[in-house]
Write an enzyme that holds these catalytic residues in place. Structure first.
Site, PDB file in Angstrom:
ATOM      1  N   ARG A  51      39.136  52.864 -26.817  1.00 41.28           N
ATOM      2  CA  ARG A  51      39.804  52.924 -25.517  1.00 41.28           C
ATOM      3  C   ARG A  51      38.901  53.595 -24.487  1.00 41.28           C
ATOM      4  O   ARG A  51      37.938  54.285 -24.833  1.00 41.28           O
ATOM      5  CB  ARG A  51      41.121  53.662 -25.619  1.00 41.28           C
ATOM      6  CG  ARG A  51      41.100  54.843 -26.569  1.00 41.28           C
ATOM      7  CD  ARG A  51      42.453  55.513 -26.609  1.00 41.28           C
ATOM      8  NE  ARG A  51      43.070  55.417 -27.913  1.00 41.28           N
ATOM      9  CZ  ARG A  51      44.134  56.138 -28.281  1.00 41.28           C
ATOM     10  NH1 ARG A  51      44.691  56.990 -27.426  1.00 41.28           N
ATOM     11  NH2 ARG A  51      44.653  56.015 -29.468  1.00 41.28           N
ATOM     12  N   ASP A  53      39.452  55.888 -20.718  1.00 43.75           N
ATOM     13  CA  ASP A  53      40.485  56.595 -19.963  1.00 43.75           C
ATOM     14  C   ASP A  53      40.693  56.019 -18.556  1.00 43.75           C
ATOM     15  O   ASP A  53      39.886  55.225 -18.077  1.00 43.75           O
ATOM     16  CB  ASP A  53      40.082  58.071 -19.817  1.00 43.75           C
ATOM     17  CG  ASP A  53      40.506  58.879 -21.032  1.00 43.75           C
ATOM     18  OD1 ASP A  53      41.355  58.397 -21.795  1.00 43.75           O
ATOM     19  OD2 ASP A  53      39.963  59.984 -21.213  1.00 43.75           O
ATOM     20  N   ARG A 198      31.750  62.843 -21.033  1.00 39.04           N
ATOM     21  CA  ARG A 198      32.074  63.518 -19.772  1.00 39.04           C
ATOM     22  C   ARG A 198      31.876  65.035 -19.864  1.00 39.04           C
ATOM     23  O   ARG A 198      31.519  65.675 -18.868  1.00 39.04           O
ATOM     24  CB  ARG A 198      33.500  63.179 -19.340  1.00 39.04           C
ATOM     25  CG  ARG A 198      33.620  61.732 -18.853  1.00 39.04           C
ATOM     26  CD  ARG A 198      35.050  61.261 -18.761  1.00 39.04           C
ATOM     27  NE  ARG A 198      35.829  62.107 -17.852  1.00 39.04           N
ATOM     28  CZ  ARG A 198      37.152  62.022 -17.729  1.00 39.04           C
ATOM     29  NH1 ARG A 198      37.836  61.147 -18.450  1.00 39.04           N
ATOM     30  NH2 ARG A 198      37.777  62.801 -16.883  1.00 39.04           N
TER      31      ARG A 198
END
Lengths: 246, 246
Positions: A51, A53, A198
């Site tokens: 996935r 975000d 990130r």
């Protein structure tokens, strides 16, 4: 029944994420809706490499699905792109063995994190690169990154709310590229924990702009503690660029 | 009273155009609203170098306005950017003589028209470059463009619904640049008629992709007839890049 592997691209701006969830628009749902329409309303399940975000982009996400429809690759691409919303595009399509799995078969991934280092960010880039305040030293960022290369327990670089037990991953490379007024961090590895890219981006930016010493990167890695690390860098700078398979 | 000249940038996607109009969001209105708020609700009139249409972008539009507020340039830029919507940015600010006029004093303008020539357009570019179907010959486009350089009556390259009488303009240069998978046409001249850059872009694209012969450019120019020319190229490929003053 044929299994198709497709490479897709999407602009994460207007999605709550890749994966279907009760509230909000998702990439998976948009693709499954179009496929279902093409199969007389039979639900088609799409499996992605992983996935992404809300706000995160993909220039090379990989999916697979099974179908009884017989069409050549070019026709599949055209049919899907003519029905998909304009923020999702199918770039490539190929048939694969019916045991191929977009998620379980990945051997690695490459992400790109983009900072816009112009003094004032042109509005065209506002959803596609994070406006980095300050002038980063790429040399310092490279030095900091070098401590992360290799196989390590990346607990300090994993969102706290994750159920994943094994936090050992291998980062093969982290490179920095200046593209006009953008600084890109390109990171490749065998797999990434939740928010890992990130958090690394957030930390290396702090190192590059002098808010943290280079040595802290190693200390943070060894601490295996998310709280010791930097803030998660914003979603809209991140691109899933390539998924590798055997 | 001080007159300020500012260089601004905007993403034309969500505007019905630069100039205030009864229906829809405009760049001028957004800027005037912020300025009015900064002046205790006194209306402040903003003058631009010229209008841009719905969907057209600007990376270097120039405006002027008068104010009694005394702030250094950096503070003006920060104050405006903190209140303006994120699709408008002030890039530069300087005080000018109180006879300076953003529109009447222009001596020339430069526009950029962007085509995305990737086989399938990445969704990130969909509002910022026109997806050009076909592989253009830059050589043919250059040849076609050469007939337009200089001082000519550009009636064939002006939207029919215009009140402008004098259709003589001087094009100083038209150059083509390949930037990754984008082809840019950069055009500079003393002034441009309504839709002139987009009609030129439309025609040169047809020449480049072989749908028109190079010689037709000259014929169309001499015909002084909009109907003989090409379709107006889409708005979202166009950028007002620079406005020149003495």
């Amino acid at each position: 029944m044929t299994r198709w592997k497709m490479t897709i691209s999407y602009d994460g701006t207007d999605f709550v994420g890749y994966q279907i969830q009760p509230n909000g628009r998702t990439v998976q749902e948009e693709i499954e809706n179009v496929l279902s329409r093409m199969h007389s309303c039979t639900p088609i399940r799409v499996v992605a490499s992983g996935r992404t975000d809300a706000g995160v982009h993909a220039s090379g996400q990989v999916i697979h699905f099974d179908t009884t429809l017989v069409l050549p690759a070019e026709r599949w691409i055209r049919a899907l792109n003519s029905q998909l919303p304009t923020d999702i595009r199918v770039l490539e399509a190929e048939t694969v063995h019916d045991t191929f799995h977009a998620r379980f078969d990945t051997t690695g991934k490459r992400y790109r994190y983009k900072w816009d280092i112009a003094k004032i960010q042109q509005p065209f880039h506002r959803n596609y690169a994070v406006h980095g305040i300050g002038t980063p030293s790429i040399e310092l960022m490279k030095e900091g990154a070098s401590s992360l290369i290799g196989t390590h327990d990346f607990s300090s670089f994993c969102a706290a709310n994750t159920s994943v037990k094994d936090k050992v991953r291998t980062i093969e490379s982290i490179t920095f590229v200046l593209v006009n007024e953008e600084l890109h961090m390109v990171i490749q590895g065998d797999g990434f924990l939740y928010n890992m890219v990130r958090i690394i981006a957030g930390l290396l930016w702090e190192v590059g702009t002098g808010r943290r010493a280079v040595d802290e990167v190693k200390e943070i890695l060894h601490a295996k503690d998310r709280k010791k690390s930097a803030k998660t860098a914003p979603a809209h700078g991140l691109y899933l660029e390539k998924v590798f398979y055997e």
